[in-house]
Design an enzyme around this catalytic site. Structure first.
Site, PDB file in Angstrom:
ATOM      1  N   SER A   1       0.878  -1.176   0.113  1.00 19.16           N
ATOM      2  CA  SER A   1      -0.019   0.173   0.082  1.00 19.16           C
ATOM      3  C   SER A   1       0.966   1.309  -0.040  1.00 19.16           C
ATOM      4  O   SER A   1       1.952   1.341   0.574  1.00 19.16           O
ATOM      5  CB  SER A   1      -0.973  -0.001   1.293  1.00 19.16           C
ATOM      6  OG  SER A   1      -2.036  -0.944   1.107  1.00 19.16           O
ATOM      7  N   GLY A   2       0.323   2.050  -0.724  1.00 21.06           N
ATOM      8  CA  GLY A   2       1.129   3.764  -0.825  1.00 21.06           C
ATOM      9  C   GLY A   2       2.255   3.560  -1.729  1.00 21.06           C
ATOM     10  O   GLY A   2       2.617   4.651  -2.089  1.00 21.06           O
TER      11      GLY A   2
END
Length: 278
Positions: A226-227
């Site tokens: 994520s990210g």
């Protein structure tokens, strides 16, 4: 909205599972397979120095090594600024977070790491129940010396959103849905673009224009990624089009990964208004 809401709940909870390594005990039961939120599956080890702008977001209260503290990926977009997903940082204070740069391997040896984060800016219209506008900016206390950064594409990304296009995704997320350990070496994978019509068949509540879908059976980002960046090579530079956001399961047939699109109006405006550059 049922499945989207459940995925959003996991986005808030999954970070508590990520720090587990093969040596950590006791084991924690994995979440149901259909609720996993950004792991790179089907990829390979990156070469040292291949992606010098990659950042490991470290939750400082989680463990005594970079490997245990890793929670999300992020991208250094200028010497003092890092781009990531809102769901990675909307529940953490600056003093409890570090943005670790110039890493290829997450060290398993205990070592102290202090926060280098000055401020966290979560998109003001980020919706944790749908993960719309899943973008955040982190300002560092001091610029990274001799920083090697990635570009961000905030307009005219349509030329890249065509059938046959593949994107590069990198991260330290787990490489097997049934594993409870994160890799130590940065992973990279090529994910194929999935058009909105096809993606919306998998995710009927997906809002057109807000996301980029990519992935195929056996090839995907997932828990721990994520990210991180969804990117292409543009004019000889790595260029970020989106951030790893969510997906139903990982690398499953007909269920691509969903990436927050940077060129969408609300996201673009937020980045331009917040990111002061260096």
């Amino acid at each position: 909205m049922y499945s989207t809401y459940r995925r959003a709940l996991l986005a808030a909870l999954v970070s508590a599972l990520i720090p587990l390594s093969a040596s950590a005990a006791p084991a924690v039961t994995s979440p149901p397979a259909d609720l996993v939120v950004p792991l790179i599956i089907g990829g390979e080890d990156a070469e040292p120095g291949q992606y010098p702008f990659m950042v490991s977001l470290q939750r400082l209260r989680r463990g005594d090594s970079d490997h245990l503290r890793h929670s999300c990926g992020a991208t250094l977009i200028s010497p003092s600024w890092v781009l990531t997903a809102a769901h990675c940082v909307d529940d953490v204070g600056a003093k409890d977070l570090a943005a670790a740069t110039r890493l290829h391997t997450l060290d398993t040896t205990p070592r102290r790491r202090a926060s280098n984060v000055k401020a966290i800016h979560v998109h003001p219209a980020y919706d944790p129940s749908t993960l719309v506008n899943d973008v955040a900016l982190i300002r560092l206390k001091r610029p990274v010396a001799n920083a090697e950064t990635a570009d961000v594409l905030l307009k005219n990304d349509g030329v890249y959103l065509r059938p046959g296009r593949t994107f590069t995704v990198t991260g330290w997320g787990v490489t097997d849905m049934n594993a409870d350990a994160l890799p130590t070496v940065l992973q990279t994978v090529q994910v194929p673009f999935v058009p909105f019509k096809e993606c919306s068949e998998a995710y009927p509540d997906l809002q057109k224009g807000t996301a980029i879908c990519a992935g195929a059976e056996g090839i995907d980002s997932c828990q721990g990624d994520s990210g991180g960046p969804l990117m292409v090579q543009r004019k000889g530079r790595w260029t970020v089009l989106g951030t790893v956001s969510w997906g139903e399961g990982c690398a499953l047939p007909g269920l691509p990964g969903v990436y927050a699109r940077l060129s969408t109006g609300y996201v673009r405006d937020f980045i331009q208004a917040t990111w002061t550059g260096d």
